[in-house]
Design a protein around this motif. Structure first.
Motif, PDB file in Angstrom:
ATOM      1  N   VAL A  90     -10.508 -27.045 -21.761  1.00  0.00           N
ATOM      2  CA  VAL A  90      -9.072 -27.376 -21.022  1.00  0.00           C
ATOM      3  C   VAL A  90      -8.715 -28.960 -20.728  1.00  0.00           C
ATOM      4  N   ALA A  91      -9.886 -29.796 -20.457  1.00  0.00           N
ATOM      5  CA  ALA A  91      -9.711 -30.967 -20.373  1.00  0.00           C
ATOM      6  C   ALA A  91      -8.669 -32.207 -21.857  1.00  0.00           C
ATOM      7  N   TYR A  92      -8.844 -31.438 -23.384  1.00  0.00           N
ATOM      8  CA  TYR A  92      -8.398 -31.611 -23.847  1.00  0.00           C
ATOM      9  C   TYR A  92      -6.483 -31.582 -23.800  1.00  0.00           C
ATOM     10  N   ALA A  93      -6.462 -30.103 -23.681  1.00  0.00           N
ATOM     11  CA  ALA A  93      -5.455 -29.614 -24.232  1.00  0.00           C
ATOM     12  C   ALA A  93      -4.866 -30.448 -22.968  1.00  0.00           C
ATOM     13  N   ASN A  94      -4.736 -31.058 -21.478  1.00  0.00           N
ATOM     14  CA  ASN A  94      -4.077 -31.338 -20.758  1.00  0.00           C
ATOM     15  C   ASN A  94      -3.643 -32.975 -20.835  1.00  0.00           C
ATOM     16  N   SER A  95      -4.437 -33.314 -21.964  1.00  0.00           N
ATOM     17  CA  SER A  95      -4.549 -34.639 -22.450  1.00  0.00           C
ATOM     18  C   SER A  95      -3.129 -34.578 -23.120  1.00  0.00           C
ATOM     19  N   GLN A  96      -2.905 -33.080 -23.834  1.00  0.00           N
ATOM     20  CA  GLN A  96      -1.641 -33.005 -24.948  1.00  0.00           C
ATOM     21  C   GLN A  96      -0.183 -31.909 -23.930  1.00  0.00           C
ATOM     22  N   LEU A  97      -0.189 -31.600 -22.727  1.00  0.00           N
ATOM     23  CA  LEU A  97       1.087 -31.293 -22.795  1.00  0.00           C
ATOM     24  C   LEU A  97       1.869 -32.490 -22.933  1.00  0.00           C
ATOM     25  N   HIS A  98       2.010 -32.763 -21.998  1.00  0.00           N
ATOM     26  CA  HIS A  98       3.661 -33.281 -22.546  1.00  0.00           C
ATOM     27  C   HIS A  98       4.028 -33.899 -23.362  1.00  0.00           C
ATOM     28  N   ALA A  99       3.478 -32.947 -25.026  1.00  0.00           N
ATOM     29  CA  ALA A  99       3.760 -33.411 -26.109  1.00  0.00           C
ATOM     30  C   ALA A  99       4.555 -31.752 -26.560  1.00  0.00           C
ATOM     31  N   VAL A 100       4.237 -31.221 -26.032  1.00  0.00           N
ATOM     32  CA  VAL A 100       4.102 -29.895 -26.391  1.00  0.00           C
ATOM     33  C   VAL A 100       6.308 -29.833 -26.141  1.00  0.00           C
ATOM     34  N   GLN A 101       7.023 -29.407 -27.105  1.00  0.00           N
ATOM     35  CA  GLN A 101       8.575 -28.722 -27.391  1.00  0.00           C
ATOM     36  C   GLN A 101       8.423 -27.728 -27.244  1.00  0.00           C
ATOM     37  N   ALA A 102       7.480 -26.636 -27.754  1.00  0.00           N
ATOM     38  CA  ALA A 102       8.358 -25.624 -27.537  1.00  0.00           C
ATOM     39  C   ALA A 102       8.346 -24.827 -26.439  1.00  0.00           C
ATOM     40  N   GLU A 103       8.950 -23.228 -26.589  1.00  0.00           N
ATOM     41  CA  GLU A 103       9.367 -22.486 -25.231  1.00  0.00           C
ATOM     42  C   GLU A 103       7.547 -22.422 -24.767  1.00  0.00           C
ATOM     43  N   VAL A 104       8.099 -21.784 -23.483  1.00  0.00           N
ATOM     44  CA  VAL A 104       7.124 -22.038 -22.757  1.00  0.00           C
ATOM     45  C   VAL A 104       6.619 -20.865 -21.606  1.00  0.00           C
ATOM     46  N   LEU A 105       6.361 -19.199 -21.965  1.00  0.00           N
ATOM     47  CA  LEU A 105       6.500 -18.664 -20.104  1.00  0.00           C
ATOM     48  C   LEU A 105       5.127 -18.422 -19.848  1.00  0.00           C
ATOM     49  N   LEU A 106       4.836 -18.669 -18.512  1.00  0.00           N
ATOM     50  CA  LEU A 106       3.714 -19.362 -17.900  1.00  0.00           C
ATOM     51  C   LEU A 106       4.053 -17.604 -16.188  1.00  0.00           C
ATOM     52  N   LEU A 107       2.976 -16.942 -16.489  1.00  0.00           N
ATOM     53  CA  LEU A 107       2.700 -15.869 -15.612  1.00  0.00           C
ATOM     54  C   LEU A 107       1.072 -16.183 -14.523  1.00  0.00           C
ATOM     55  N   ALA A 108       2.143 -16.256 -13.007  1.00  0.00           N
ATOM     56  CA  ALA A 108       0.890 -16.912 -12.306  1.00  0.00           C
ATOM     57  C   ALA A 108       1.213 -15.904 -11.117  1.00  0.00           C
TER      58      ALA A 108
END
Length: 478
Positions: A90-108
C-alpha cells in the motif's frame, strides 16, 4: 484496506496470542463483512415471507462450515505476516498515485467496520481521472452484499466500454429487467405515481389514441419536442417506451451529465447516473449520426437548457434556434420524425426565483459563472435567447400535483425527401412544420386536460385505492 486501517489493526494483532482463532466475531466481521447481508444474496425476491425466512436460515447455516474452516486455513501469525506485506504494498502504491492516468471508479462505503479514514476523499483529490460513488448505508464488503450490482454502477458512471476509447453510442448497455424494476418499482415509484403520465399518439389517419401504437415500432426515429421545466418529463418517457415499445430512447443530453469536472466528494448514485443508464448520450452531430446508423430511437430537444430552465411566465414557449440541420440529417438516413409535446409542469412546480433573479444575488451570480466556465461549445454561434444555455438551478415551490400529458404527433416520413439535403429553404420549411406541430400538440393537451376527471391527485388516489395501485387511471376521451 488503507494505510490508516493497517496502522490501527496491526499493533493489536501483533500482541494477541497466535492461537487466537480468526473466527473471533469482530475479526470475522472485518474479514468477510456482515454475515447477514452476505446470506441475503442468494434469496429470491418473489418468495413469500415464510419461504424467505427458510432460505435465509439455510443460507446462514450453510456458511458455518466455511467459517469454522478459517481457523485451520488462516492462523493468526500468518494473518499478521500477510498484513505486513500488504502494508508495504500500500505504501508503494500511494507513492505512485500521482502518475495514474487511467479512469478510476472508486466505490466508498458509509458503514465501515473501522473508524472512517477519509480514504475516498484522499484518492479523489489525488487521482486525476477519478469518479467516486458513495454508498451511505453499506459496509466495506459491498461487493458481497445483497442488492448491490457493480455493472449498474459502472454504467451509471458512464465508464463501461468495449475498447480503449469509450463510445457513448456503441458501448451502451440497455438496463436489465432488474434495473428497470428497481428504478420504477422503488427509486422513482412515488415520483411516477405523482406524475401519473398519460401517453397519447397519433395514427397515420390522424386518429389520436391512448398509448404508443401510433409511434413507429422500428427505427431510425427522431422524436422532437418541448423540454419541460427541470426536465421532469424524462423518466416518464423512458418508462413509457421501455414498458410498451420495449426500446430505449437515446436522449441527446447536455454535456454536464457526462464530464467529470463536476464530480463531487461522496457523490451517491444520482439522476445523472440514471440518465446515462437509460440511454442519454452527449448531444453532438456525430452521436446522432451513429444512432441513426444503428436504427435507434433518438430524442432531441432543440430548445435545450433554455427551455428546461426557462424563466417566469415562459412556460410552454419554444426556444428553438434557426438551425434545421437535424432535418437534413434525418432526410439523409430516411428517418421518421415524430413531433411531440408534453404539458403538466405548471401543475407541479412554481418558479420563485429564475435566472434573472439569481444573477442579481452577488454570491450566487459568481457561482453560476464559475460553474459554466468549462461548459463551452454549446450553441456559441447562436445569438439571442435561443443561444443562452447558462446552467443554473431556479428556486421552485411544489404545488398540489396535477398530471403529466404526452401527445406524439403524426409521424413525418423523411425517406425520399432528397430535396431537403440540397435546398436550405425546403429544410427550413420542414423545420417550421415540426415546430408548429409541437405548438399545436401542446395547445391541444392544455385544452383537453381540463376535461380529465382524474387530473387531481385526490381522485387518482381514490381510484387506485379501489382498483389496485397498478391500475391504469382513465383520462379524457381523445
Amino acid at each position: 484496506m488503507t494505510v490508516h486501517h493497517l496502522k490501527a489493526i496491526l499493533p493489536l494483532l501483533e500482541v494477541v496470542p497466535s492461537n487466537l482463532p480468526v473466527t473471533y466475531p469482530d475479526l470475522l466481521r472485518y474479514l468477510i463483512g456482515n454475515p447477514l447481508n452476505v446470506a441475503m444474496v442468494s434469496i429470491q425476491n418473489n418468495h413469500s415471507p415464510q419461504e424467505t425466512l427458510q432460505e435465509f436460515s439455510e443460507s446462514l447455516t450453510s456458511m458455518l462450515p466455511f467459517v469454522s474452516e478459517l481457523a485451520h486455513v488462516i492462523r493468526m501469525d500468518t494473518l499478521v505476516w500477510k498484513l505486513k506485506l500488504l502494508k508495504s504494498g500500500v505504501a508503494y502504491a500511494n507513492s505512485q498515485l500521482h502518475a495514474v492516468q487511467a479512469e478510476v471508479l472508486l466505490l466508498a462505503s458509509g458503514n465501515e467496520n473501522l473508524p472512517p479514514s477519509g480514504e475516498a476523499d484522499r484518492l479523489f483529490k489525488t487521482l486525476k481521472k477519478c469518479k467516486v460513488r458513495y454508498f451511505r448505508n453499506r459496509g466495506d464488503k459491498l461487493l458481497m452484499e445483497d442488492g448491490f450490482n457493480l455493472l449498474t454502477v459502472i454504467k451509471g458512471a458512464s465508464m463501461y466500454r468495449r475498447s480503449r476509447q469509450r463510445d457513448p453510442v456503441t458501448d451502451y448497455l440497455p438496463p436489465t429487467l432488474s434495473e428497470f424494476k428497481r428504478t420504477y418499482g422503488e427509486d422513482f415509484k412515488l415520483f411516477h405515481q405523482l406524475l401519473s403520465p398519460v401517453m397519447l399518439s397519433t395514427m397515420k389517419d390522424g386518429e389520436i389514441v391512448r398509448g404508443l401504437s401510433g409511434v413507429p415500432d422500428k427505427g431510425p426515429v427522431l422524436f422532437v419536442g418541448y423540454h419541460q421545466l427541470l426536465a421532469m418529463e424524462m423518466f416518464a418517457l423512458f418508462e413509457g417506451f421501455l414498458g410498451e415499445k420495449k426500446t430505449v430512447i437515446r436522449t441527446a443530453a447536455h454535456q454536464v451529465f457526462f464530464v467529470g469536472n463536476f464530480e463531487i466528494l461522496r457523490q451517491e448514485l444520482s439522476l445523472f447516473d440514471a440518465f446515462s443508464m437509460y440511454g442519454a448520450v452527449p448531444v453532438s452531430p456525430i452521436n446522432t449520426y451513429k444512432s441513426f446508423e444503428r436504427n435507434e430511437f433518438v430524442l432531441l430537444y432543440p430548445g435545450g437548457v433554455r427551455e428546461a430552465l426557462h424563466r417566469k411566465g415562459e412556460g410552454y414557449q419554444l426556444f428553438w434556434p434557426d438551425q434545421p440541420e437535424f432535418v437534413r440529417m434525418a432526410a439523409r438516413f430516411g428517418v421518421t420524425i415524430v413531433p411531440f409535446g408534453c404539458v403538466g409542469e405548471d401543475d407541479f412546480l412554481q418558479i420563485v426565483l429564475d435566472y434573472h433573479d439569481l444573477k442579481n444575488i452577488p454570491y450566487i451570480k459568481d457561482q453560476i459563472k464559475s460553474f459554466n466556465e468549462d461548459l463551452t461549445g454549446i450553441r456559441d454561434t447562436v445569438k439571442g435567447e435561443e443561444g443562452n444555455q447558462t446552467l443554473h438551478m431556479p428556486v421552485v415551490l411544489p404545488k398540489v400535483p396535477g398530471r403529466m400529458y404526452f401527445l406524439f404527433g403524426k409521424p413525418i416520413e423523411m425517406k425520399g425527401m432528397d430535396n431537403v439535403l440540397t435546398d436550405r429553404k425546403e429544410a427550413n420549411q420542414v423545420y417550421l412544420q415540426i415546430k408548429s406541430e409541437v405548438e399545436n400538440v401542446m395547445s391541444y393537451l392544455k385544452r383537453k386536460r381540463e376535461q380529465d376527471p382524474y387530473r387531481s391527485i385526490t381522485r387518482r388516489t381514490l381510484y387506485r385505492a379501489t382498483r389496485g395501485p397498478s391500475a391504469e387511471v382513465p383520462t379524457f376521451d381523445p
